[in-house]
Design a protein around this motif. Structure first.
Motif, PDB file in Angstrom:
ATOM      1  N   GLN A   1      48.939 -46.408  19.042  1.00 32.88           N
ATOM      2  CA  GLN A   1      49.197 -46.043  20.429  1.00 32.88           C
ATOM      3  C   GLN A   1      49.825 -47.187  21.212  1.00 32.88           C
ATOM      4  N   ASP A   2      49.360 -48.409  20.979  1.00 33.34           N
ATOM      5  CA  ASP A   2      49.873 -49.561  21.725  1.00 33.34           C
ATOM      6  C   ASP A   2      49.852 -50.774  20.799  1.00 33.34           C
ATOM      7  N   ASN A   3      51.017 -51.258  20.428  1.00 23.98           N
ATOM      8  CA  ASN A   3      51.126 -52.397  19.514  1.00 23.98           C
ATOM      9  C   ASN A   3      51.028 -53.739  20.226  1.00 23.98           C
ATOM     10  N   ARG A   4      51.067 -53.713  21.546  1.00 26.35           N
ATOM     11  CA  ARG A   4      51.019 -54.979  22.289  1.00 26.35           C
ATOM     12  C   ARG A   4      49.649 -55.646  22.201  1.00 26.35           C
ATOM     13  N   GLU A   5      48.617 -54.881  21.900  1.00 23.12           N
ATOM     14  CA  GLU A   5      47.281 -55.467  21.804  1.00 23.12           C
ATOM     15  C   GLU A   5      47.199 -56.457  20.648  1.00 23.12           C
ATOM     16  N   ALA A   6      47.884 -56.168  19.558  1.00 23.89           N
ATOM     17  CA  ALA A   6      47.891 -57.100  18.429  1.00 23.89           C
ATOM     18  C   ALA A   6      48.559 -58.416  18.806  1.00 23.89           C
ATOM     19  N   GLN A   7      49.604 -58.364  19.607  1.00 26.59           N
ATOM     20  CA  GLN A   7      50.270 -59.577  20.048  1.00 26.59           C
ATOM     21  C   GLN A   7      49.372 -60.399  20.962  1.00 26.59           C
TER      22      GLN A   7
ATOM     23  N   GLU B   1      46.169 -70.034  20.315  1.00 27.52           N
ATOM     24  CA  GLU B   1      45.703 -71.011  21.309  1.00 27.52           C
ATOM     25  C   GLU B   1      44.384 -71.642  20.901  1.00 27.52           C
ATOM     26  N   ALA B   2      43.514 -70.880  20.276  1.00 26.56           N
ATOM     27  CA  ALA B   2      42.211 -71.425  19.880  1.00 26.56           C
ATOM     28  C   ALA B   2      42.331 -72.367  18.689  1.00 26.56           C
ATOM     29  N   PHE B   3      43.259 -72.082  17.769  1.00 30.45           N
ATOM     30  CA  PHE B   3      43.434 -72.905  16.573  1.00 30.45           C
ATOM     31  C   PHE B   3      44.903 -73.330  16.508  1.00 30.45           C
ATOM     32  N   SER B   4      45.215 -74.288  17.342  1.00 28.72           N
ATOM     33  CA  SER B   4      46.614 -74.695  17.504  1.00 28.72           C
ATOM     34  C   SER B   4      47.001 -75.891  16.654  1.00 28.72           C
ATOM     35  N   SER B   5      46.063 -76.485  15.953  1.00 26.43           N
ATOM     36  CA  SER B   5      46.373 -77.685  15.190  1.00 26.43           C
ATOM     37  C   SER B   5      47.244 -77.336  13.986  1.00 26.43           C
ATOM     38  N   GLU B   6      48.199 -78.217  13.679  1.00 24.75           N
ATOM     39  CA  GLU B   6      49.092 -78.010  12.549  1.00 24.75           C
ATOM     40  C   GLU B   6      48.511 -78.548  11.241  1.00 24.75           C
ATOM     41  N   LYS B   7      47.408 -79.275  11.322  1.00 27.60           N
ATOM     42  CA  LYS B   7      46.764 -79.804  10.111  1.00 27.60           C
ATOM     43  C   LYS B   7      45.367 -79.213   9.980  1.00 27.60           C
TER      44      LYS B   7
ATOM     45  N   ALA C   1      46.947 -62.206  18.822  1.00 26.95           N
ATOM     46  CA  ALA C   1      47.625 -63.290  18.100  1.00 26.95           C
ATOM     47  C   ALA C   1      47.796 -64.521  18.987  1.00 26.95           C
ATOM     48  N   CYS C   2      48.071 -64.283  20.266  1.00 30.00           N
ATOM     49  CA  CYS C   2      48.177 -65.413  21.197  1.00 30.00           C
ATOM     50  C   CYS C   2      46.834 -66.122  21.377  1.00 30.00           C
ATOM     51  N   VAL C   3      45.765 -65.341  21.444  1.00 23.71           N
ATOM     52  CA  VAL C   3      44.430 -65.947  21.561  1.00 23.71           C
ATOM     53  C   VAL C   3      44.112 -66.772  20.316  1.00 23.71           C
ATOM     54  N   ARG C   4      44.454 -66.236  19.170  1.00 20.90           N
ATOM     55  CA  ARG C   4      44.187 -66.943  17.914  1.00 20.90           C
ATOM     56  C   ARG C   4      45.000 -68.231  17.821  1.00 20.90           C
TER      57      ARG C   4
ATOM     58  N   LEU D   1      37.977 -57.798  13.963  1.00 22.74           N
ATOM     59  CA  LEU D   1      39.109 -57.441  13.105  1.00 22.74           C
ATOM     60  C   LEU D   1      40.449 -57.678  13.793  1.00 22.74           C
ATOM     61  N   MET D   2      40.505 -57.470  15.098  1.00 23.72           N
ATOM     62  CA  MET D   2      41.744 -57.742  15.826  1.00 23.72           C
ATOM     63  C   MET D   2      42.029 -59.246  15.878  1.00 23.72           C
ATOM     64  N   LEU D   3      40.967 -60.039  15.952  1.00 20.12           N
ATOM     65  CA  LEU D   3      41.148 -61.490  16.045  1.00 20.12           C
ATOM     66  C   LEU D   3      41.428 -62.110  14.675  1.00 20.12           C
ATOM     67  N   HIS D   4      40.770 -61.609  13.623  1.00 23.04           N
ATOM     68  CA  HIS D   4      40.935 -62.166  12.275  1.00 23.04           C
ATOM     69  C   HIS D   4      41.199 -61.025  11.286  1.00 23.04           C
ATOM     70  N   PRO D   5      42.396 -60.446  11.292  1.00 24.74           N
ATOM     71  CA  PRO D   5      42.663 -59.318  10.375  1.00 24.74           C
ATOM     72  C   PRO D   5      42.730 -59.751   8.910  1.00 24.74           C
ATOM     73  N   MET D   6      42.989 -61.024   8.651  1.00 25.97           N
ATOM     74  CA  MET D   6      43.098 -61.498   7.275  1.00 25.97           C
ATOM     75  C   MET D   6      41.767 -61.434   6.533  1.00 25.97           C
ATOM     76  N   VAL D   7      40.653 -61.411   7.284  1.00 24.12           N
ATOM     77  CA  VAL D   7      39.332 -61.417   6.665  1.00 24.12           C
ATOM     78  C   VAL D   7      39.095 -60.139   5.870  1.00 24.12           C
TER      79      VAL D   7
END
Length: 629
Positions: free
Chosen positions: A522-528, A536-542, A531-534, A445-451
């Protein structure tokens, strides 16, 4: 009868005292060289004579002759042993002759011993050769694995196919029993007898056995119009390609012309003459599917797979895993399309384990995964309860990105761990070295919250608590970040949404979502960080997966009305000449014209399956006949 006599003589011989030290010195050497006449017979022949053609009333003369022959044979053997004992004290000049005589007399036993020794030596040699071959093969495999740096996806053991679970009929028998499946198959094959034209005798044959499908007896023999060629061996993998026979190369040109003109009648004519043309079969399979004839569509796909499997190269075997069929070759594409359709048909019938095996085969054909088998293999693993295999697959299968980063596998691994934990709790065991299902779901859920929002809308999840959860900013305003990831999420929700209708999984998802909300307070930095991992893993613009349609992963198939499909049954220039559909709705439309009797029965059968086929104006002839009557 002779067996009892032989037993009695042997007992008398054992009871009589035997003097092995005393030999008859007066016995001439000529008697040794010429044994009695009756001793030349085999002792087993006496048993056969005694138990052979007699009717139980044998006379006494035969009994006495058998008895005397057995006694003479036994006495001859005693004389032979005594001569062998006596040969130890004869002069040196007679030893050679005695050895020759003993060698000639001991020929039967020596030949038997030689045969046994030769058989043992042959078995030992075969065993040594097998051991050497296995050692050489293991050495070569180890060398190739070292050279390729473990980059061969198809040869991975995690994609090994189990032939027992490859056919849907076998899984149906395990679920419903053999009697139910056999009766269904018999009812399915019964209409085939009515397809033959009157006066034409239908020839039944036994089709060859295949791994993927079970061909019925009414299918025609394979026409050998397609074959498979070996291209090269690279990095320990054998590359193959389908090729059409030169004698039927014009058939593909006819198909392309009919396809460009949207003329399904021309494609039906091709199937009438070449019933195993792969692309024509797949075209009619799609037509049957969109018209609601799912069983006819499945039959066309299985017929296509049967033809493609019959054309396999001797070196090509799904059970070995050292093969590649690149999707870039146009002649290889029908196999990918047929396997994907066959996999969906198996899933529709409830044969999830067979669909998993077909999906593994499809994924191992091409490491580039042109049909998106990676996005549904976890679904079939969960439906077939192969939870341990799914974890093994996520650990061993190699691709460009880590599998746990994909939306489908990140959530499916959490579901698999949940059921494994439940099974371990019932058995009393514990896997303390692995992450819990709640942690894996929290991570997904942290990696793909949109699901979460898409699952709640698609499943649907109507509990009021989900409305409160989606009001949170992290879930309510989540964005994918890249077109590729958004497309993958849409495919996952379309394929896996039915899994979230189970109450135990809904509770797991709700608990993980509440923990995510509490941790972010408690800590909002974990979401950031996620987001960086997401990004970097899916960096393509197309969209890198635009060739995969979301509708291909759906269980629902849109059906088109007949009036929208009728233009494809004739040439484009004849559409305006066709009568409207309302004029064809009467029962006289089902009557076939008299010209059908002279046409190809295969073409007539294919046309008869289509409810919108126009057979002409024969209802006028029928009315005329009625008036005459």
């Amino acid at each position: 009868m002779s067996a009892r006599l032989l037993r009695r003589v042997l007992q008398e011989r054992e009871a009589a005292p035997q003097d092995t030290d005393v030999a008859d010195d007066d016995q001439p050497a000529e008697e040794e060289a010429s044994p009695p006449r009756s001793s030349a017979r085999n002792l087993f022949d006496l048993l056969d004579d005694g138990n052979g053609d007699g009717d139980g009333d044998g006379d006494e003369e035969d009994k006495e002759e058998d008895e005397t022959e057995i006694i003479q044979a036994l006495s001859y053997t005693e004389q032979k042993h005594s001569v062998q004992k006596k040969a130890n004290v004869v002069p040196e000049t007679k030893k050679k002759s005695k050895k020759k005589k003993k060698k000639s007399k001991a020929e039967p036993s020596s030949t038997k011993s030689k045969d046994a020794q030769s058989l043992d030596s042959i078995l030992e040699a075969i065993e040594k050769n097998l051991i050497q071959q296995r050692s050489h093969q293991s050495d070569r495999a180890a060398g190739k694995e070292f050279e390729t740096n473990e980059a061969t996806h198809g040869a991975s053991s995690v994609l090994a196919i189990d032939p027992k679970h490859l056919k849907g009929e076998n899984e149906m028998r395990r679920i419903f029993g053999s009697k139910v499946v056999d009766s269904f198959e018999n009812q399915r094959n019964m209409p085939s007898s009515s397809r033959q034209v009157r006066g034409v005798r239908r020839v039944a044959h036994n089709p060859r056995k295949t791994l993927l499908v079970s061909p019925p007896s009414y299918w025609p023999p394979w026409d050998k119009s397609i074959s498979m060629d070996f291209l090269e061996m690279k990095n320990g993998l054998n590359y193959f390609r389908y090729t059409y026979d030169p004698s039927v190369s014009h058939v593909q040109e006819l198909f392309e012309a009919a396809k460009a003109a949207n003329d399904l009648n021309a494609i039906a004519a091709i199937l009438g003459k070449y019933p195993y043309h792969p692309e024509s079969l797949l075209t009619f399979a799609e037509l049957f599917k969109y018209s609601g004839e799912h069983q006819s569509s499945a039959d066309a796909v299985e017929k296509c797979l049967f033809a493609l499997e019959c054309a396999w190269h001797p070196l090509f075997s799904p059970l070995q895993g050292n093969y590649q069929l690149k999707f870039s070759h146009d002649t290889n594409k029908p196999l990918f399309t047929a396997l994907f359709s066959h996999m969906k048909n198996l899933d529709r019938r409830g044969c999830h384990r067979s669909a998993l095996e077909v999906c593994k085969f499809l994924l191992s054909l091409d490491s580039d995964d042109p049909k998106g088998a990676l996005f549904c293999i976890d679904y079939f693993a969960l439906r077939s309860q192969q939870y341990k295999w799914l974890e093994q697959f996520a650990e061993e299968y190699q691709c460009d990105n880590s599998l746990w980063l994909f939306p489908n596998l990140s959530f499916s691994l959490a579901i698999a761990r949940f059921y494994l934990e439940r099974d371990a709790a019932s058995e009393g065991s514990d896997d303390a070295d692995k992450s819990t299902s709640l942690d894996l779901m929290n991570q997904a859920l942290m990696l793909h919250p949109m699901v979460l929002r898409k699952i709640v809308d698609k499943a649907p999840l109507k509990d009021s608590s989900w409305t409160q959860i989606l009001r949170n900013v992290f879930f309510g305003s989540a964005k994918p970040g890249s077109p590729s990831l958004e497309h993958m999420i849409n495919i996952y929700v379309e394929r896996h949404y039915i899994m979230w209708r189970f109450p135990e999984l809904q509770n797991l998802l709700k608990e993980a979502a509440l923990l995510v909300i509490e941790s972010l307070k408690q800590d909002n930095r974990e979401a950031q960080d996620w987001a960086c991992v997401r990004k970097e893993a899916f960096s393509s613009e197309k969209n890198e997966y635009s060739h995969l349609l979301v509708s291909d992963f759906s269980d629902t198939t849109p059906s088109l009305p007949p009036e929208e499909l009728r233009p494809f049954m004739v040439g484009p220039g004849m559409v305006h000449e066709m009568p409207p559909v309302e004029q064809e709705a009467g029962p006289e439309r089902l009557r076939a014209p008299r010209e059908v009797a002279g046409r190809n029965p295969a073409v007539v059968f294919l046309e008869s399956l289509l409810p919108w086929v126009d057979y002409g104006d024969n209802h006028h002839d029928a009315n005329d006949d009625n008036d005459d009557d």
